[in-house]
Scaffold this motif. Structure first.
Motif, mmCIF file in Angstrom:
data_model
loop_
_atom_site.group_PDB
_atom_site.id
_atom_site.type_symbol
_atom_site.label_atom_id
_atom_site.label_comp_id
_atom_site.label_asym_id
_atom_site.label_seq_id
_atom_site.Cartn_x
_atom_site.Cartn_y
_atom_site.Cartn_z
ATOM 1 N N ASP A 155 -6.633 -0.925 5.810
ATOM 2 C CA ASP A 155 -6.245 0.175 4.926
ATOM 3 C C ASP A 155 -7.458 0.977 4.469
ATOM 4 O OD1 ASP A 155 -3.613 -0.601 5.155
ATOM 5 O OD2 ASP A 155 -3.578 -1.698 3.236
ATOM 6 N N LEU A 156 -8.527 0.273 4.128
ATOM 7 C CA LEU A 156 -9.748 0.964 3.685
ATOM 8 C C LEU A 156 -10.371 1.781 4.816
ATOM 9 C CD1 LEU A 156 -11.431 -1.749 1.420
ATOM 10 C CD2 LEU A 156 -10.269 0.347 0.710
ATOM 11 N N ARG A 157 -10.348 1.252 6.027
ATOM 12 C CA ARG A 157 -10.900 1.997 7.168
ATOM 13 C C ARG A 157 -10.077 3.259 7.432
ATOM 14 N NH1 ARG A 157 -11.762 -3.478 10.031
ATOM 15 N NH2 ARG A 157 -13.962 -3.872 9.593
ATOM 16 N N THR A 158 -8.754 3.140 7.300
ATOM 17 C CA THR A 158 -7.891 4.314 7.477
ATOM 18 C C THR A 158 -8.180 5.358 6.405
ATOM 19 O OG1 THR A 158 -6.158 2.896 8.388
ATOM 20 C CG2 THR A 158 -5.485 5.072 7.634
ATOM 21 N N GLU A 159 -8.344 4.916 5.171
ATOM 22 C CA GLU A 159 -8.650 5.832 4.079
ATOM 23 C C GLU A 159 -10.003 6.506 4.284
ATOM 24 O OE1 GLU A 159 -9.258 5.702 -0.750
ATOM 25 O OE2 GLU A 159 -8.155 4.079 0.217
ATOM 26 N N ILE A 160 -10.968 5.761 4.771
ATOM 27 C CA ILE A 160 -12.294 6.333 5.043
ATOM 28 C C ILE A 160 -12.193 7.398 6.135
ATOM 29 C CG2 ILE A 160 -14.562 5.809 6.061
ATOM 30 C CD1 ILE A 160 -14.448 3.125 4.540
ATOM 31 N N ALA A 161 -11.417 7.126 7.173
ATOM 32 C CA ALA A 161 -11.258 8.100 8.260
ATOM 33 C C ALA A 161 -10.580 9.372 7.734
ATOM 34 C CB ALA A 161 -10.445 7.488 9.397
ATOM 35 N N GLU A 162 -9.571 9.225 6.876
ATOM 36 C CA GLU A 162 -8.908 10.401 6.311
ATOM 37 C C GLU A 162 -9.861 11.207 5.438
ATOM 38 O OE1 GLU A 162 -5.567 8.829 4.231
ATOM 39 O OE2 GLU A 162 -4.413 8.449 6.058
ATOM 40 N N ARG A 163 -10.629 10.523 4.618
ATOM 41 C CA ARG A 163 -11.593 11.222 3.756
ATOM 42 C C ARG A 163 -12.660 11.937 4.589
ATOM 43 N NH1 ARG A 163 -11.406 8.867 -1.660
ATOM 44 N NH2 ARG A 163 -9.161 8.701 -1.971
ATOM 45 N N GLN A 164 -13.093 11.305 5.674
ATOM 46 C CA GLN A 164 -14.085 11.939 6.538
ATOM 47 C C GLN A 164 -13.508 13.193 7.184
ATOM 48 O OE1 GLN A 164 -17.320 10.962 6.700
ATOM 49 N NE2 GLN A 164 -17.639 12.846 7.856
ATOM 50 N N ALA A 165 -12.244 13.138 7.583
ATOM 51 C CA ALA A 165 -11.598 14.320 8.157
ATOM 52 C C ALA A 165 -11.501 15.429 7.111
ATOM 53 C CB ALA A 165 -10.213 13.957 8.676
ATOM 54 N N ASP A 166 -11.188 15.071 5.851
ATOM 55 C CA ASP A 166 -11.144 16.070 4.784
ATOM 56 C C ASP A 166 -12.520 16.689 4.547
ATOM 57 O OD1 ASP A 166 -8.452 15.566 4.445
ATOM 58 O OD2 ASP A 166 -8.735 14.244 2.702
#
Length: 148
Positions: A30-41
């Motif tokens: 879950d944290l890795r997914t959140e990090i990927a989303e934040r990086q895309a933002d």
């Protein structure tokens, strides 16, 4: 018996450890997914920031949002059929794409009015003509209702 008891205690302790391990892995995913989303933002925001550094983009946005024009240019506002200005997002359709309405002959409209005049709408709100003083009037015995 003691061996079985020791194996049961070990199984319970390993099961709880395995459960904790699986929960931690799910949390890490879950944290890795959140990090990927934040990086895309962040990438989107950095791209937007680079666009705002371009003077041509700033000029384009000023024209679109605020209706600014350069000195010597003329601004036109396109109105819809109600006289209201079209929004910036609205698009005009190509006149060639619009299906033309087929004109009707004048005699078709005239004949339709003659047919309508021959069948007037029935008025439901008026009382019947045979009522006098609140009691219905009886037709004479030799006449039918159509003679009234």
């Amino acid at each position: 018996m003691i061996l079985v008891l020791v194996l049961a205690v070990l199984a319970v302790s390993y099961a709880s450890s395995a459960r904790a391990y699986l929960q931690q892995r799910a949390h890490l995913d879950d944290l890795r997914t959140e990090i990927a989303e934040r990086q895309a933002d962040i990438d989107v925001l950095e791209r937007e920031q680079r666009r705002w550094e371009d003077p041509a983009y700033v000029e384009q946005v000023a024209r679109e949002r605020f209706g600014y024009v350069m000195p010597g240019e003329r601004s036109f506002v396109v109105l819809d059929e109600d006289g209201e200005p079209l929004e910036a997002e609205a698009t005009l359709t190509d006149p060639a794409d619009v299906a033309p309405e087929e004109p009707t002959a004048w005699w078709d409209e005239a004949w339709a009015s003659v047919e309508t005049a021959g069948r007037p709408p029935k008025d439901e709100g008026t009382p019947p003509a045979t009522e006098i003083d609140g009691s219905p009037e009886q037709a004479p015995s030799g006449q039918e209702d159509s003679d009234q």
